[in-house]
Write a protein that holds these residues in place. Structure first.
Motif, PDB file in Angstrom:
ATOM      1  N   VAL A  47       1.090  11.116  -1.933  1.00  0.00           N
ATOM      2  CA  VAL A  47       0.129  10.090  -2.342  1.00  0.00           C
ATOM      3  C   VAL A  47      -1.247  10.620  -1.950  1.00  0.00           C
ATOM      4  O   VAL A  47      -1.592  10.676  -0.766  1.00  0.00           O
ATOM      5  N   TYR A  60       6.010   3.593  -6.222  1.00  0.00           N
ATOM      6  CA  TYR A  60       5.922   5.013  -5.888  1.00  0.00           C
ATOM      7  C   TYR A  60       6.902   5.818  -6.738  1.00  0.00           C
ATOM      8  O   TYR A  60       6.539   6.869  -7.300  1.00  0.00           O
ATOM      9  N   HIS A  74      -4.331   9.549  -2.587  1.00  0.00           N
ATOM     10  CA  HIS A  74      -5.316   8.565  -2.161  1.00  0.00           C
ATOM     11  C   HIS A  74      -4.601   7.247  -1.890  1.00  0.00           C
ATOM     12  O   HIS A  74      -3.710   6.849  -2.642  1.00  0.00           O
ATOM     13  N   ARG A  75      -4.991   6.585  -0.818  1.00  0.00           N
ATOM     14  CA  ARG A  75      -4.362   5.305  -0.505  1.00  0.00           C
ATOM     15  C   ARG A  75      -4.485   4.367  -1.711  1.00  0.00           C
ATOM     16  O   ARG A  75      -5.544   4.240  -2.306  1.00  0.00           O
ATOM     17  N   GLU A  76      -3.370   3.735  -2.030  1.00  0.00           N
ATOM     18  CA  GLU A  76      -3.302   2.855  -3.201  1.00  0.00           C
ATOM     19  C   GLU A  76      -2.848   1.477  -2.738  1.00  0.00           C
ATOM     20  O   GLU A  76      -1.852   1.356  -2.030  1.00  0.00           O
ATOM     21  N   ARG A  77      -3.569   0.448  -3.142  1.00  0.00           N
ATOM     22  CA  ARG A  77      -3.245  -0.915  -2.711  1.00  0.00           C
ATOM     23  C   ARG A  77      -3.147  -1.840  -3.927  1.00  0.00           C
ATOM     24  O   ARG A  77      -3.974  -1.777  -4.830  1.00  0.00           O
ATOM     25  N   HIS A  78      -2.131  -2.683  -3.908  1.00  0.00           N
ATOM     26  CA  HIS A  78      -1.965  -3.691  -4.954  1.00  0.00           C
ATOM     27  C   HIS A  78      -1.697  -5.035  -4.284  1.00  0.00           C
ATOM     28  O   HIS A  78      -0.913  -5.120  -3.337  1.00  0.00           O
ATOM     29  N   HIS A  92       4.631   7.950  -9.120  1.00  0.00           N
ATOM     30  CA  HIS A  92       4.358   9.184  -8.375  1.00  0.00           C
ATOM     31  C   HIS A  92       5.503  10.189  -8.495  1.00  0.00           C
ATOM     32  O   HIS A  92       5.253  11.387  -8.541  1.00  0.00           O
ATOM     33  N   ASP A 117       0.569   5.318   0.964  1.00  0.00           N
ATOM     34  CA  ASP A 117      -0.284   6.182   1.770  1.00  0.00           C
ATOM     35  C   ASP A 117       0.505   7.435   2.128  1.00  0.00           C
ATOM     36  O   ASP A 117       1.689   7.560   1.776  1.00  0.00           O
ATOM     37  N   GLU A 139       0.846  -1.195   0.000  1.00  0.00           N
ATOM     38  CA  GLU A 139       0.000   0.000   0.000  1.00  0.00           C
ATOM     39  C   GLU A 139       0.873   1.234   0.000  1.00  0.00           C
ATOM     40  O   GLU A 139       1.942   1.260   0.625  1.00  0.00           O
TER      41      GLU A 139
END
Length: 706
Positions: free
Chosen positions: A83, A58, A85-89, A62, A35, A33
């Motif tokens: 970041v 990131y 919005h929280r991003e999850r993979h 980003h 964040d 994630e």
């Protein structure tokens, strides 16, 4: 300092305080994630590898930073891009594997710890959690053979030299490239211990070479054991195969594993590839062989799995079908072109796939460490999702990079490593926009146009093509009126328009002033321009053939001179980047030597591999010459130029037959392998200015051809 913090400080010095690293041990799939916590970026994951993938994601998506194998240090702005919005993979791929046996010879034969540390960081950033680990296996075998009563001289006749150990460990040959020195063995042991220590810190499972039944070819006479003769490989005697029914099989396997454990510890994965690439199995009970190899491995490490390469007829179904599921992991080595997982459209179709065993979708991409652009960009994506959605998808456990040589085509490795972390199929064009922005820091219309051209041409090899790697440079072939591919088994075909590559190189050059000093851009500029020069060379070669067939002596002389001029221009272009210099390869080899004699021996290994590969019998009769050819500065000027000028001078006499029939190419080639003239490993000239000069000449050549 934690493992990930150490990675951060190596790739982005002074930045570890700008990130919050959180490891959350959870059951289930690997995840990361991204964040935000105040001004700091949070990278969260379930283990160090997942966190490292998050860091790389990131940086790419980003911060606009692409860490590549030759560009592993980045500079971040004082204020990190947030970041928002929280991003999850997440990934369902339990394993992400790295390396082919051949990689350890074609690319890594002479790496020191500094280069290995960089590679291990790259592996972590790209999600690798399972990796072949061959370094130091020669020392294991040396000690085992001593314990079996072999003399030092006999050991030297069996263990291959540094540039050829891959094929020795795959049971293809004995001794070629040796004898190895005592200090070489000790250095390999020390290096492997460092490699394994870092792998285990990251959580990368090492795949150590297990015992496959290999013994020196004279084992029957020396040890009194029952062996099978697997025959020859490209003119070399293969090692003997100890019959699984022999009473000493488990004894010798135990001896091998004890020595491996003593030097390097136990592992959860072992690689064994008996009967690789055409090994004769006559008289071998394959079911018993598989069980004997498996039992020896399990006796040593009860939780271990057997990792095996699917290549050609291997692994034989009779050898693996009665082994317990879960105890074998098959590398579908060439999934992008000749999948064996059960795809009915494949030329290597296996109706039952791998007999229920777990397997990995692998991309081979490169053969021989050859230099050249190549790939099946969209097909690699589509093939992965096709396999995952097939009835064989339930035993698919991840992806693997199984290239014979690395340090090339970074776009393809980046694409493959992202596949497990993306939840659904996507288009290459969609993906390329993000790749370009990360690689160069921005995506301009011209950069986009250049990469679309490449993505739809040279990186769009037809799905059913079995071409072995890059469209080989005409400069690197043994000259003749039928010259086309450099290596014996390329199977290459004209699947793209050369002018698309030439146009892409010109488009990149139009951005050169804006991106000058950008290491990724300058590498790509030279690599793509190099490909354009090679394409132009092939076009001029066609003029040479046409002029000879028409007996047009003035045109033949003019085209011959233009071809040789272009070859030397290629040499000048590649001098501007150390990655494309034979001096870099030879320098790596010589630096590992402790004495002048040892340095010369290592240099001989390096020179032979990239040219004749073997002795006369193997090079000519076995077809190995130029298999590992390299379009490199130094080689072009001093090796390939000699061959072409010799042939062209004779062709210009307008003989009534191809003068190649009268040329002993091996006699021209071998002297270069025995030399020790120094080659520079540092860049010479400004890459942008040199690329401009090359492009001007390419434009003139285009007008001449028209």
């Amino acid at each position: 300092m934690s493992t990930v913090q150490g990675l951060l400080e190596r790739v982005v010095p002074g930045s570890s305080g700008k990130f919050v690293i959180e490891q959350k041990s959870t059951a289930g799939e690997d995840f990361f994630e991204l964040d935000q916590l105040g001004e700091k970026v949070v990278i969260r994951g379930n283990n160090p590898i997942s966190i490292a993938v998050g860091l790389n994601w990131y940086l790419k998506y980003h911060a606009g930073i692409h860490l590549s194998w030759n560009n592993m240090v980045a500079k971040l702005p004082d204020a990190l891009p947030p970041v928002l919005h929280r991003e999850r993979h997440e990934t369902a791929s339990a394993y992400r594997y790295d390396f082919n046996y051949c990689t350890f010879s074609y690319t890594m034969a002479f790496w020191d710890w500094a280069r290995w540390e960089q590679e291990l960081d790259w592996m972590a950033l790209h999600g690798i959690n399972l990796s072949l680990a061959l370094v130091g296996t020669d020392a294991v075998w040396r000690n085992v053979l001593f314990r079996l009563g072999y003399s030092k001289e006999e050991v030297n006749e069996f263990v291959a030299g540094p540039a050829f150990q891959a094929w020795w460990l795959m049971n293809n040959l004995e001794g070629w490239g040796g004898p190895n020195t005592d200090s070489w063995y000790e250095g390999r042991i020390a290096l492997q211990k460092k490699i394994l220590k870092r792998m285990r810190e990251y959580g990368i499972h090492p795949v150590l070479p297990g015992y496959s039944g290999m013994l020196p070819h004279n084992a029957k006479e020396k040890l009194g054991v029952n062996v099978a003769d697997p025959g020859k490989w490209c003119g070399y005697n293969r090692p003997a195969f100890l019959q699984p029914t022999d009473a000493r099989f488990q004894e010798i396997a135990d001896l091998y594993y004890k020595e491996m454990n003593r030097l390097f510890g136990k592992a959860d994965f072992y690689s064994m590839d008996p009967f690789h690439e055409g090994g004769n199995v006559a008289g071998v009970d394959l079911d018993a062989a598989g069980k004997a190899i498996w039992q020896a491995m399990k006796k040593n490490s009860r939780n271990a799995a057997w990792v095996i390469q699917a290549w050609g007829a291997n692994p034989r179904s009779a050898m693996i079908r009665n082994l317990p599921e879960g105890d074998m992991l098959v590398l579908d080595l060439y999934s992008e072109s000749r999948p064996q997982w059960g795809d009915p459209e494949s030329s290597w179709y296996r109706k039952n796939g791998f007999d229920g065993h777990q397997w990995l979708y692998c991309m081979l991409l490169n053969y021989g460490g050859n230099v050249g652009l190549h790939g099946k960009m969209q097909h690699v994506i589509d093939g992965y999702y096709k396999a995952a959605g097939s009835p064989f998808g339930k035993s698919l456990k991840g992806i693997g990079m199984t290239m014979e040589g690395s340090e090339n085509n970074p776009v393809m490795y980046e694409l493959l490593c992202e596949l497990p972390w993306r939840s659904s199929a996507f288009s290459k064009d969609e993906w390329l926009k993000g790749y370009i922005s990360a690689r160069y820091g921005k995506c301009t219309p011209r950069l986009w146009e250049a990469w679309v051209l490449l993505g739809n041409s040279i990186y769009n090899c037809p799905p059913r093509s079995t071409q072995q790697g890059t469209h080989e440079s005409i400069f690197c072939t043994r000259p003749s009126l039928e010259a086309y591919q450099a290596s014996s088994w390329s199977e290459m075909s004209d699947y793209y328009r050369p002018h698309d590559v030439i146009r892409a190189a010109a488009l990149l050059l139009e951005e050169a002033e804006e991106l000058k000093g950008n290491n990724n851009f300058e590498y790509d500029l030279i690599d793509i321009t190099r490909q354009a020069v090679a394409e132009k060379g092939r076009l001029i070669y066609k003029v040479i053939r046409a002029a000879y067939e028409a007996q047009d002596k003035p045109l033949l002389r003019q085209a011959s001179d233009r071809f040789l001029k272009l070859l030397l221009l290629q040499d000048r272009l590649l001098a501007t980047r150390p990655e494309f210099k034979v001096g870099n390869w030879i320098g790596q080899a010589r630096r590992l030597g402790g004495t002048p004699a040892e340095k010369d021996w290592l240099e001989w290994n390096a020179r032979v591999q990239v040219t004749t590969w073997g002795n006369r019998q193997a090079a000519d009769g076995g077809g190995l010459h130029d298999y590992a050819h390299k379009e490199w500065n130094g080689l072009l000027k001093d090796f390939y130029y000699l061959r072409w000028k010799t042939w062209l001078d004779r062709l210009n006499l307008l003989p009534d037959h191809d003068p190649a029939a009268d040329i002993d190419y091996y006699s021209l080639e071998e002297p270069w392998t025995l030399q020790h003239a120094p080659y520079s490993s540092v860049k010479e000239g400004d890459c942008v200015e040199t690329a401009k000069a090359v492009q001007r000449l390419l434009s003139e050549e285009t007008e001449n051809i028209r």
